[in-house]
Scaffold this motif. Structure first.
Motif, mmCIF file in Angstrom:
data_model
loop_
_atom_site.group_PDB
_atom_site.id
_atom_site.type_symbol
_atom_site.label_atom_id
_atom_site.label_comp_id
_atom_site.label_asym_id
_atom_site.label_seq_id
_atom_site.Cartn_x
_atom_site.Cartn_y
_atom_site.Cartn_z
ATOM 1 N N PHE A 132 0.850 -1.196 0.000
ATOM 2 C CA PHE A 132 0.000 0.000 0.000
ATOM 3 C C PHE A 132 0.886 1.247 0.000
ATOM 4 O O PHE A 132 1.032 1.920 1.011
ATOM 5 C CB PHE A 132 -0.917 -0.007 1.225
ATOM 6 C CG PHE A 132 -1.854 -1.188 1.289
ATOM 7 C CD1 PHE A 132 -3.141 -1.097 0.791
ATOM 8 C CD2 PHE A 132 -1.441 -2.393 1.837
ATOM 9 C CE1 PHE A 132 -4.002 -2.173 0.841
ATOM 10 C CE2 PHE A 132 -2.289 -3.484 1.891
ATOM 11 C CZ PHE A 132 -3.582 -3.371 1.387
ATOM 12 N N PRO A 133 1.508 1.533 -1.145
ATOM 13 C CA PRO A 133 2.475 2.626 -1.196
ATOM 14 C C PRO A 133 1.866 3.983 -0.872
ATOM 15 O O PRO A 133 0.786 4.324 -1.359
ATOM 16 C CB PRO A 133 2.980 2.584 -2.644
ATOM 17 C CG PRO A 133 1.911 1.854 -3.402
ATOM 18 C CD PRO A 133 1.339 0.867 -2.443
ATOM 19 N N THR A 188 -9.902 -3.101 -2.775
ATOM 20 C CA THR A 188 -10.240 -1.865 -3.471
ATOM 21 C C THR A 188 -9.143 -0.816 -3.319
ATOM 22 O O THR A 188 -8.770 -0.146 -4.283
ATOM 23 C CB THR A 188 -11.578 -1.288 -2.983
ATOM 24 O OG1 THR A 188 -11.502 -0.943 -1.604
ATOM 25 C CG2 THR A 188 -12.714 -2.261 -3.211
ATOM 26 N N VAL A 189 -8.624 -0.679 -2.109
ATOM 27 C CA VAL A 189 -7.552 0.296 -1.867
ATOM 28 C C VAL A 189 -6.241 -0.208 -2.461
ATOM 29 O O VAL A 189 -5.486 0.545 -3.094
ATOM 30 C CB VAL A 189 -7.408 0.576 -0.362
ATOM 31 C CG1 VAL A 189 -6.193 1.466 -0.087
ATOM 32 C CG2 VAL A 189 -8.674 1.235 0.184
ATOM 33 N N SER A 199 -10.704 1.392 -13.284
ATOM 34 C CA SER A 199 -12.023 1.760 -12.775
ATOM 35 C C SER A 199 -12.443 0.638 -11.829
ATOM 36 O O SER A 199 -12.683 -0.493 -12.272
ATOM 37 C CB SER A 199 -13.006 1.886 -13.939
ATOM 38 O OG SER A 199 -14.291 2.203 -13.477
ATOM 39 N N ILE A 200 -12.506 0.945 -10.552
ATOM 40 C CA ILE A 200 -12.642 -0.103 -9.534
ATOM 41 C C ILE A 200 -14.014 -0.050 -8.874
ATOM 42 O O ILE A 200 -14.486 1.011 -8.471
ATOM 43 C CB ILE A 200 -11.528 0.015 -8.483
ATOM 44 C CG1 ILE A 200 -10.161 -0.133 -9.154
ATOM 45 C CG2 ILE A 200 -11.703 -1.029 -7.381
ATOM 46 C CD1 ILE A 200 -8.988 0.114 -8.244
ATOM 47 N N SER A 222 -11.136 7.041 -2.316
ATOM 48 C CA SER A 222 -10.298 6.327 -3.289
ATOM 49 C C SER A 222 -10.913 6.209 -4.672
ATOM 50 O O SER A 222 -10.409 5.458 -5.505
ATOM 51 C CB SER A 222 -9.959 4.925 -2.756
ATOM 52 O OG SER A 222 -9.113 5.004 -1.636
ATOM 53 N N ASN A 223 -12.012 6.920 -4.918
ATOM 54 C CA ASN A 223 -12.660 6.882 -6.224
ATOM 55 C C ASN A 223 -13.005 5.449 -6.622
ATOM 56 O O ASN A 223 -12.684 4.973 -7.714
ATOM 57 C CB ASN A 223 -11.770 7.519 -7.291
ATOM 58 C CG ASN A 223 -12.522 7.766 -8.594
ATOM 59 O OD1 ASN A 223 -13.729 7.922 -8.603
ATOM 60 N ND2 ASN A 223 -11.781 7.791 -9.697
ATOM 61 N N VAL A 224 -13.663 4.757 -5.682
ATOM 62 C CA VAL A 224 -14.108 3.381 -5.890
ATOM 63 C C VAL A 224 -15.626 3.357 -5.755
ATOM 64 O O VAL A 224 -16.179 3.959 -4.836
ATOM 65 C CB VAL A 224 -13.479 2.434 -4.847
ATOM 66 C CG1 VAL A 224 -14.124 1.057 -4.905
ATOM 67 C CG2 VAL A 224 -11.970 2.332 -5.055
ATOM 68 N N ASN A 225 -16.292 2.674 -6.675
ATOM 69 C CA ASN A 225 -17.739 2.477 -6.562
ATOM 70 C C ASN A 225 -17.957 1.309 -5.604
ATOM 71 O O ASN A 225 -17.910 0.143 -6.007
ATOM 72 C CB ASN A 225 -18.348 2.185 -7.932
ATOM 73 C CG ASN A 225 -19.865 2.175 -7.900
ATOM 74 O OD1 ASN A 225 -20.474 1.867 -6.887
ATOM 75 N ND2 ASN A 225 -20.471 2.505 -9.024
ATOM 76 N N PHE A 226 -18.175 1.634 -4.336
ATOM 77 C CA PHE A 226 -18.149 0.629 -3.274
ATOM 78 C C PHE A 226 -19.549 0.391 -2.723
ATOM 79 O O PHE A 226 -20.224 1.312 -2.285
ATOM 80 C CB PHE A 226 -17.220 1.121 -2.152
ATOM 81 C CG PHE A 226 -17.039 0.132 -1.038
ATOM 82 C CD1 PHE A 226 -16.129 -0.907 -1.162
ATOM 83 C CD2 PHE A 226 -17.770 0.225 0.137
ATOM 84 C CE1 PHE A 226 -15.957 -1.830 -0.136
ATOM 85 C CE2 PHE A 226 -17.600 -0.682 1.164
ATOM 86 C CZ PHE A 226 -16.695 -1.716 1.029
#
Length: 306
Positions: A132-133, A188-189, A199-200, A222-226
């Motif tokens: 996880f950089p 996701t992260v 696109s996650i 994180s711009n994830v559709n969760f």
């Protein structure tokens, strides 16, 4: 965990609920929204992927796992891993009909998971910079979930990279139920940090809390559709308790009954009576049976891999 620790954890969860939830309900207006029948129906392919993850690896490799595989008949399996013991089973592949790379993790015995997650001494840990950089020092995640995720992370990343190149797609959907949902949430992260162009999406079911409020905020940003779906009185989504430093990210969808589900706002919504915390304020009012489903007619768990 011994009976005393279990009792202390449960009593702490009860005290937290009684002192906080009712007062918040008096202050905030109802802000949930109804999920349409068409949107609920659209979840089914992902629910079936979560169901398939409970099947043995040999049938996953040939995609012959009965109804769960038949429901996604065009799925192209690329990689199957895990041993169903030290490493949860998982699979990666491409769905032409969904136009997406699917990453799915197996869950675990819900009674065992309940015992583990109601312990009052659950360690939180910082995710490693190697996987996880650039992650903030304030972010902490359940150490057991992190350790389990690390066992398959690099293999999954390599396979996803390969599929993105060969299929010419950048949509990735992380899927899982129970412990598998927790691993999908971490995915996701992990995938966002390591494949910024992707696109996650995520579809998780009956997921326990995974990390601290800083983790929840990271998922949110994180711009994830969760989406995390919880079913009726399922008690697993309310553990580990918030009083232990855990918090869900946004994206809750709470199934109230067949064809009836609501979208709950914010992180770990405790203000709306139809959302999970208010519906299941303590583990004593929850149900392990509801953890298995039905999720719009689909049950999840080892016994439903047919």
């Amino acid at each position: 965990m011994g009976p005393l620790l279990f009792l202390l954890s449960a009593l702490s969860a009860l005290r937290f609920t009684v002192t906080e939830v009712p007062s918040l309900q008096l202050i905030h207006p109802r802000t949930i929204t109804q999920i349409s029948a068409s949107e609920l129906a659209g979840f089914a392919p992902y629910t079936q992927f979560a169901r398939a993850a409970y099947c043995p690896t040999d049938v996953l490799k040939t995609w012959t796992c009965g109804e769960a595989c038949q429901a996604n008949a065009d799925f192209e399996v690329a990689f199957v891993g895990g041993d169903g013991d030290d490493i949860q089973n998982y699979f990666v592949g491409y769905s032409p009909s969904l136009g997406a790379i699917i990453v799915t993790h197996e869950g675990t015995d819900p009674t065992q998971l309940e015992s583990d997650l109601t312990d009052i001494d659950i360690p939180l840990a910082k995710p490693s910079n190697a996987l996880f950089p650039g992650i903030s020092l304030s972010v902490e995640v359940h150490s057991g979930f992190l350790n389990e995720h690390a066992l398959s992370a690099r293999s999954i990343l390599a396979e996803v990279d390969s599929l993105m190149a060969s299929k010419g797609v950048n949509k990735i959907v992380a899927v899982g139920h129970s412990l598998g949902g927790a691993l999908a949430e971490i995915d996701t992260v992990f995938l966002r940090l390591n494949i910024p162009s992707a696109s996650i999406f995520a579809m998780t079911y009956g997921t326990p809390r995974v990390g601290n409020p800083a983790w929840a905020a990271l998922v949110d940003s994180s711009n994830v559709n969760f989406k995390r779906i919880d079913n009726k009185q399922d008690l697993i989504p309310i553990v580990p308790g918030r009083f232990l430093g855990f918090e869900h990210p946004a994206g809750e969808i709470h199934i109230l009954g067949a064809g009836d589900a609501v979208s709950c706002p914010g992180d770990d919504d405790a203000t709306d009576s139809d959302c999970q915390i208010a519906s299941v304020p303590t583990i004593f009012e929850g149900s392990i049976v509801d953890h298995l489903g039905p999720y719009e007619g689909i049950y999840l768990g080892t016994i439903y891999c047919t």
